[in-house]
Design an enzyme around this catalytic site. Sequence first.
Site, PDB file in Angstrom:
ATOM      1  N   CYS A  34      -0.494   2.930 -10.532  1.00 12.94           N
ATOM      2  CA  CYS A  34      -1.444   2.033  -9.861  1.00 12.94           C
ATOM      3  C   CYS A  34      -2.906   2.292 -10.199  1.00 12.94           C
ATOM      4  CB  CYS A  34      -1.249   2.133  -8.354  1.00 12.94           C
ATOM      5  SG  CYS A  34       0.312   1.470  -7.840  1.00 12.94           S
ATOM      6  N   PHE A  44       0.861  -1.194   0.000  1.00  8.90           N
ATOM      7  CA  PHE A  44       0.000   0.000   0.000  1.00  8.90           C
ATOM      8  C   PHE A  44       0.891   1.237   0.000  1.00  8.90           C
ATOM      9  CE2 PHE A  44      -3.769  -2.450   0.550  1.00  8.90           C
ATOM     10  CZ  PHE A  44      -3.440  -3.506   1.376  1.00  8.90           C
ATOM     11  N   LYS A  94      -4.178   1.423 -13.792  1.00  8.04           N
ATOM     12  CA  LYS A  94      -4.034  -0.022 -14.061  1.00  8.04           C
ATOM     13  C   LYS A  94      -4.995  -0.813 -13.175  1.00  8.04           C
ATOM     14  CE  LYS A  94      -0.228  -1.866 -12.344  1.00  8.04           C
ATOM     15  NZ  LYS A  94      -0.607  -2.902 -11.385  1.00  8.04           N
ATOM     16  N   PHE A 116      -7.575  12.601   0.421  1.00  2.00           N
ATOM     17  CA  PHE A 116      -7.892  12.176  -0.953  1.00  2.00           C
ATOM     18  C   PHE A 116      -9.163  12.834  -1.455  1.00  2.00           C
ATOM     19  CE2 PHE A 116      -5.041   9.007  -2.842  1.00  2.00           C
ATOM     20  CZ  PHE A 116      -4.038   9.125  -1.895  1.00  2.00           C
TER      21      PHE A 116
HETATM   22  C1  UDX Z   1      -1.557   4.803  -4.885  1.00  5.04           C
HETATM   23  C2  UDX Z   1      -2.142   4.424  -3.539  1.00  5.04           C
HETATM   24  O1  UDX Z   1      -2.259   5.605  -2.737  1.00  5.04           O
HETATM   25  C3  UDX Z   1      -1.218   3.436  -2.833  1.00  5.04           C
HETATM   26  O2  UDX Z   1      -1.789   3.032  -1.598  1.00  5.04           O
HETATM   27  C4  UDX Z   1      -1.043   2.215  -3.729  1.00  5.04           C
HETATM   28  O3  UDX Z   1      -0.195   1.260  -3.127  1.00  5.04           O
HETATM   29  C5  UDX Z   1      -0.452   2.666  -5.056  1.00  5.04           C
HETATM   30  O4  UDX Z   1      -1.306   3.637  -5.680  1.00  5.04           O
HETATM   31  P1  UDX Z   1       0.284   6.391  -5.851  1.00  5.04           P
HETATM   32  O5  UDX Z   1      -0.273   5.943  -7.173  1.00  5.04           O
HETATM   33  O6  UDX Z   1       1.748   6.380  -5.646  1.00  5.04           O
HETATM   34  O7  UDX Z   1      -0.343   5.472  -4.656  1.00  5.04           O
HETATM   35  O8  UDX Z   1      -0.189   7.882  -5.638  1.00  5.04           O
HETATM   36  P2  UDX Z   1      -1.334   8.620  -4.822  1.00  5.04           P
HETATM   37  O9  UDX Z   1      -0.671   9.527  -3.883  1.00  5.04           O
HETATM   38  O10 UDX Z   1      -2.313   7.633  -4.310  1.00  5.04           O
HETATM   39  O11 UDX Z   1      -2.043   9.503  -5.970  1.00  5.04           O
HETATM   40  C6  UDX Z   1      -2.668   8.836  -7.041  1.00  5.04           C
HETATM   41  C7  UDX Z   1      -3.201   9.902  -7.981  1.00  5.04           C
HETATM   42  O12 UDX Z   1      -4.297  10.603  -7.364  1.00  5.04           O
HETATM   43  C8  UDX Z   1      -2.168  10.966  -8.345  1.00  5.04           C
HETATM   44  O13 UDX Z   1      -2.323  11.309  -9.713  1.00  5.04           O
HETATM   45  C9  UDX Z   1      -2.544  12.144  -7.454  1.00  5.04           C
HETATM   46  O14 UDX Z   1      -2.162  13.384  -7.999  1.00  5.04           O
HETATM   47  C10 UDX Z   1      -4.056  12.008  -7.407  1.00  5.04           C
HETATM   48  N1  UDX Z   1      -4.678  12.599  -6.214  1.00  5.04           N
HETATM   49  C11 UDX Z   1      -4.387  12.099  -4.987  1.00  5.04           C
HETATM   50  C12 UDX Z   1      -5.619  13.624  -6.380  1.00  5.04           C
HETATM   51  O15 UDX Z   1      -5.878  14.074  -7.498  1.00  5.04           O
HETATM   52  N2  UDX Z   1      -6.244  14.110  -5.281  1.00  5.04           N
HETATM   53  C13 UDX Z   1      -5.982  13.652  -4.026  1.00  5.04           C
HETATM   54  O16 UDX Z   1      -6.574  14.143  -3.075  1.00  5.04           O
HETATM   55  C14 UDX Z   1      -5.017  12.614  -3.877  1.00  5.04           C
END
Ligand code: UDX
Length: 428
Positions: A257, A149, A260, A246
């Site tokens: 992630c 995670f 996909k 989030f």
């Molecule tokens: C995610 C999950 O958080 C993690 O638990 C899992 O293991 C892998 O995928 P990651 O893809 O590294 O992690 O990034 P994350 O910080 O979750 O952001 C994902 C996407 O959502 C990014 O493009 C980010 O910019 C976007 N995002 C995130 C938003 O647009 N708004 C938010 O409030 C949070």
Amino acid sequence: MGSNVAIIGTGYVGLTTGACLAHLGHTVVCADVVPEKVAALNAGEVPILEAGLDELVREGVKSGQLSFVLGAENAVADAEFVYLCVPTPQGGDGAADLSYIEQAAHQISAHLQPEAVVINKSTVPVGSTRVVERALGRSDIAVVSNPEFLREGSAVHDFLNPDRVVIGADDQAAAIRVAGLYLGLAAPLQVTDPASAETIKYASNAFLATKISFVNAIAAVCEAVGADVNDVVLGMGYDKRIGNAFLRPGPGWGGSCFPKDSHALVKIAEDAGYDFGLLRGVIDVNREQFERVADKIEKMAGGSLEGRTVALWGLTFKARTDDLRDSPSIEIAGVLKSRGARVVGFDPSSPSAHDSRLAGIEVVDDPYAAATGAAVLAVLTEWDEFKWLDFDKVAEVMDAPRVVDARNLLDRSALVRRGFAYDGIGRH
Ligand code: UDX
């Protein structure tokens, strides 16, 4: 007392897992298929941007707890535990491609110690534990699901401070043995069956993507009704059942992630006989968000992008990472180019201008150079350094001071005072 662990694959999951397990006192041998990468890692050079990872790798290499070898079959001879951390890319039909996992299992099978435990750390479709068992073809080897995670940019922190450790195993003894690897961590430990563990991973990512698509849709409503999404999210977040994590509106979600895993979960459900319409809607809203940001930029440029220059600040999929995979910035750049714009991009992680994923974007290494002559400046990632740039200078070099802030990152009133036209996400 540490255990002997092997890690197959040294991407951000494998390298983080190996370095952190070494830090917890285990003896870890990591395998990759790229000789230059193995040599660099043994020299303590970390090829990815992850806070704290280079220190942990250097600490492990120096203490001898962590080493790197070429080829999976050379890593497992002494291993009691073997983590599979190889890519599971999205296949053409949305399903995850398990060929790397199966290949790794075939490679290591004959070299495994009796009673070794193989651990699926890569994000794999429900039922993959069976796939690995078949590929290994050894009745004395238990296969366990232990999903990761880790958020990119905070992978080390997330590994050493997990909200939970999930272990999916049919063999309870194997589950207890794997749990022992994490004794140094103060986190809830959940032991369940493999299918449930694999589903927890997909369901968690899909829910997080749902939260983001929901807030991006609410932002569109706010713009239509004259509300301010920042205040709406603040008011929502006081409800502990909702929370405020989030719920930041943006250009859409991307990365290695969410895209996909959300497509894979729709496919897993469909193959199992359930049409996951809600999640398809989440994916659709995300695709629409790229168009909405491009529409904002086009409107800010006066209604047409033909022959106009657009500056993009932020090319990676989010701040504090160097990862371009499935980056919304690249999607949005494609839409802008399809409407006739010239796109100039800057990112503090200094991506290579020769990276094929950036084709068609003129990559420059300075934010002011990117803004020079631009009809519109679009902020697409939330790198802090963008906040502290000299916006008087930005206004000077631009064709006219116009900014679309797709992360609601900048100080709108300060920019308006400087004569900027400003549009954010969900702002009125
Ligand atoms: C995610 C999950 O958080 C993690 O638990 C899992 O293991 C892998 O995928 P990651 O893809 O590294 O992690 O990034 P994350 O910080 O979750 O952001 C994902 C996407 O959502 C990014 O493009 C980010 O910019 C976007 N995002 C995130 C938003 O647009 N708004 C938010 O409030 C949070």
